[in-house]
Design a protein around this motif. Sequence first.
Motif, PDB file in Angstrom:
ATOM      1  N   VAL A 122       0.799  -1.212   0.132  1.00 13.48           N
ATOM      2  CA  VAL A 122      -0.062   0.158   0.017  1.00 13.48           C
ATOM      3  C   VAL A 122       0.934   1.326  -0.034  1.00 13.48           C
ATOM      4  N   TRP A 123       0.326   2.250  -0.719  1.00  6.05           N
ATOM      5  CA  TRP A 123       1.357   3.396  -0.915  1.00  6.05           C
ATOM      6  C   TRP A 123       0.478   4.726  -0.875  1.00  6.05           C
ATOM      7  N   GLU A 124       0.961   5.902  -0.338  1.00  6.62           N
ATOM      8  CA  GLU A 124       0.120   7.170  -0.154  1.00  6.62           C
ATOM      9  C   GLU A 124       1.012   8.069   0.235  1.00  6.62           C
ATOM     10  N   GLY A 125       0.690   9.340  -0.216  1.00  2.00           N
ATOM     11  CA  GLY A 125       1.605  10.708   0.106  1.00  2.00           C
ATOM     12  C   GLY A 125       0.946  10.927   1.447  1.00  2.00           C
ATOM     13  N   GLN A 160       1.774  12.322  -4.173  1.00  3.76           N
ATOM     14  CA  GLN A 160       0.707  12.404  -3.770  1.00  3.76           C
ATOM     15  C   GLN A 160      -0.406  11.581  -4.421  1.00  3.76           C
ATOM     16  N   THR A 161      -0.348  10.186  -3.946  1.00  2.00           N
ATOM     17  CA  THR A 161      -1.238   9.509  -4.808  1.00  2.00           C
ATOM     18  C   THR A 161      -1.409   8.089  -3.511  1.00  2.00           C
ATOM     19  N   ILE A 162      -2.458   7.414  -3.961  1.00  2.00           N
ATOM     20  CA  ILE A 162      -2.670   6.300  -3.099  1.00  2.00           C
ATOM     21  C   ILE A 162      -3.266   5.088  -3.952  1.00  2.00           C
ATOM     22  N   ILE A 187       6.425   6.006   9.304  1.00  6.18           N
ATOM     23  CA  ILE A 187       6.116   6.449   7.786  1.00  6.18           C
ATOM     24  C   ILE A 187       6.260   5.105   6.686  1.00  6.18           C
ATOM     25  N   LEU A 188       7.232   4.510   6.827  1.00  8.79           N
ATOM     26  CA  LEU A 188       7.641   3.112   6.139  1.00  8.79           C
ATOM     27  C   LEU A 188       7.433   1.873   7.069  1.00  8.79           C
ATOM     28  N   GLY A 222      -2.737   5.207  17.628  1.00  4.40           N
ATOM     29  CA  GLY A 222      -2.310   3.673  17.747  1.00  4.40           C
ATOM     30  C   GLY A 222      -1.319   3.153  16.970  1.00  4.40           C
ATOM     31  N   GLY A 223      -0.773   4.191  15.957  1.00  3.52           N
ATOM     32  CA  GLY A 223       0.622   3.902  14.986  1.00  3.52           C
ATOM     33  C   GLY A 223       0.494   4.752  13.925  1.00  3.52           C
ATOM     34  N   GLY A 224       1.499   4.450  13.181  1.00  3.17           N
ATOM     35  CA  GLY A 224       1.587   5.455  12.012  1.00  3.17           C
ATOM     36  C   GLY A 224       0.989   5.041  10.669  1.00  3.17           C
ATOM     37  N   PHE A 225       1.539   5.186   9.475  1.00  2.00           N
ATOM     38  CA  PHE A 225       1.068   4.545   8.311  1.00  2.00           C
ATOM     39  C   PHE A 225       0.674   3.311   8.387  1.00  2.00           C
TER      40      PHE A 225
END
Length: 245
Positions: free
Chosen positions: A64-67, A147-149, A123-124, A84-87
């Motif tokens: 999964v990816w996103e800006g 900037q995409t998802i 973030i990663l 609860g966490g990040g990305f």
Amino acid sequence: LDVLLEKPMVVTADEARQLIETRDRVGRLLVIAFNGSLSPQIRTAAKYLRSGDFGEILTINATVWEGWSNKYVGHWKQDPDISGGGFMFDTGAHMLNTVSDLVGEDFRQVAAWLDNRSSTVDILGVVMGRLDSGALVTMNACGATMQTIGSEIRIHCTEGIIRTGIWGEFLETQRPNESPVSMEVRDARKAWKGVWEQFLAVRNGEIENPSPPEIGLRMAKLWDGIKLSAKQDGVPINLDNGDNQ
């Protein structure tokens, strides 16, 4: 009351067990509002995997990816005290849940690395896991790209390949000596019912609960293992599967 609970269901496996105990004790309905589990494409893919039509699961690769990192600077999503966490636990929660749903079994072992990239949250992230059946799983979350998802889950089985997304946004299958076959998006949308509509359909006995808390428990145990491994720089963690979920 019957409950439709937003996602992710909980932060820890202990919280998940408490929810399930409460549901069983009071005898009410609990549906988790994860797009993936409620998607007709994911339900179809899960049916293929449970039936054995594609043989044994060998490996699963999910991404999964996103800006995300720049988009949510100063947002509660990047406040570790309440998020609860990040990305990996925000947008990535959809990946953790859908993979947990599709495999239909617990993770036996997990190793993970999370990188905050100077942020207050991850973030990663990269996760490697082994299922109870022995199948191998990799999951990759990149929250610092353009900037995409988007997302992809690719499941390699002994008798074919299934490709889908973490939100169930598409479904493609390929069997031996065949070209890939896609489920038509318009047909999938026609079959799709909104989250609230599905909750009511479960309450009315029209469909089985497509997103029960047992999936949430499986995901929570996985997330507990990811956090513990990442704190130890990727040391493999054996997960407690005494729940038999």
